[in-house]
Design a protein around this motif. Structure first.
Motif, PDB file in Angstrom:
ATOM      1  N   LEU A  41      22.974  60.538  -8.372  1.00 47.26           N
ATOM      2  CA  LEU A  41      22.761  59.497  -9.377  1.00 47.26           C
ATOM      3  C   LEU A  41      21.395  58.836  -9.211  1.00 47.26           C
ATOM      4  O   LEU A  41      20.800  58.376 -10.190  1.00 47.26           O
ATOM      5  N   ASN A  43      18.934  60.478  -8.323  1.00 46.06           N
ATOM      6  CA  ASN A  43      18.012  61.560  -8.721  1.00 46.06           C
ATOM      7  C   ASN A  43      16.866  61.720  -7.721  1.00 46.06           C
ATOM      8  O   ASN A  43      15.694  61.800  -8.096  1.00 46.06           O
ATOM      9  N   LYS A 117      31.110  60.877  -8.189  1.00 45.36           N
ATOM     10  CA  LYS A 117      30.014  60.703  -9.135  1.00 45.36           C
ATOM     11  C   LYS A 117      30.544  60.091 -10.439  1.00 45.36           C
ATOM     12  O   LYS A 117      29.958  59.153 -10.997  1.00 45.36           O
ATOM     13  N   GLN A 121      29.767  56.245 -11.886  1.00 41.42           N
ATOM     14  CA  GLN A 121      29.257  56.041 -13.239  1.00 41.42           C
ATOM     15  C   GLN A 121      30.152  55.111 -14.056  1.00 41.42           C
ATOM     16  O   GLN A 121      29.710  54.570 -15.071  1.00 41.42           O
TER      17      GLN A 121
END
Length: 231
Positions: A41, A43, A117, A121
């Motif tokens: 998340l 990145n 994940k 989110q």
């Protein structure tokens, strides 16, 4: 009837390893899987791509193949090290149970990282902003706010993965681990009474799944109430 009772007693001896492998894999999967989810998340370059490749490989290949790779690959790597780097490792230093725990943990990480994940989110970003406003560090924000809520949102998927691990341990007999399936296999081959023996094994897996479902549903009920009060 005597044969069935004897089968039940013998199969019970395989339950501890079945539970041990599942719990270790679940614990490692949740810890490392959560870290992987956070990295994805965020990145983070290179690491994110490596995790994507890892998850894709583990989720797309059979678990039994992964177990065989570890079971035969680790001794091969140790022998290669001894031959080329003059080390003195014992190729048999890793017992089958250890290899099974590693294999199932690596398998669980790939699946649980995807579950976490999704849970991460689902956390309301306004809570993260509020935590930043009151001066919480990034680590404290994740530890006290984001991860607990993400775990609650991901709980149904975590429950399903735990049950899948319980059932998946039936493959551990392929790498010489004594668990429910391996004990059942020996008894069935000795007495040539496959249907009753494997039926007993199936019932034990079923009972374990029911217990896991009960525990998770109780926990999910409390977590859902807690999440609803925070919204």
């Amino acid at each position: 009837m005597d044969f069935i009772l004897k089968t039940i007693v013998e199969v019970l001896k395989g339950i501890p390893n079945t539970i041990l492998i599942s719990f270790i894999a679940m614990a490692v999967g949740l810890i490392v899987g959560t870290l992987f989810a956070i990295i994805r998340l965020a990145n983070i370059p290179i690491l994110s791509q490596l995790i994507i490749v890892y998850n894709s490989f583990i989720r797309s290949t059979p678990l039994i193949v992964q177990l065989f790779v570890l079971y035969y690959g680790l001794p091969t790597c140790l022998m290669f090290s001894n031959d080329h780097f003059h080390t003195h490792f014992n190729p048999d230093m890793f017992p089958p149970l250890f290899i099974a725990c590693i294999g199932f943990s690596l398998h669980a990480i790939a699946y649980l990282s995807e579950s976490m994940k999704g849970g991460l989110q689902s956390v309301d970003r306004s809570q993260v902003e509020a935590a930043t406003t009151v001066g919480l560090s990034t680590l404290d924000t994740y530890r006290r706010i984001i991860i607990p809520q993400a775990f609650g949102y991901a709980l149904p998927n975590i429950e399903n993965q735990f049950i899948m691990l319980i059932k998946g341990t039936s493959l551990a007999f392929a790498v010489q681990v004594t668990e429910i399936m391996s004990v059942s296999h020996v008894i069935a081959n000795e007495g040539y009474r496959f249907v009753p023996v494997y039926t007993v094994a199936a019932i034990f897996y079923w009972l374990l799944a029911i217990i896991i479902e009960y525990i998770f549903h109780k926990f999910e009920y409390k977590t859902t109430r807690h999440l609803s009060t925070n919204q």
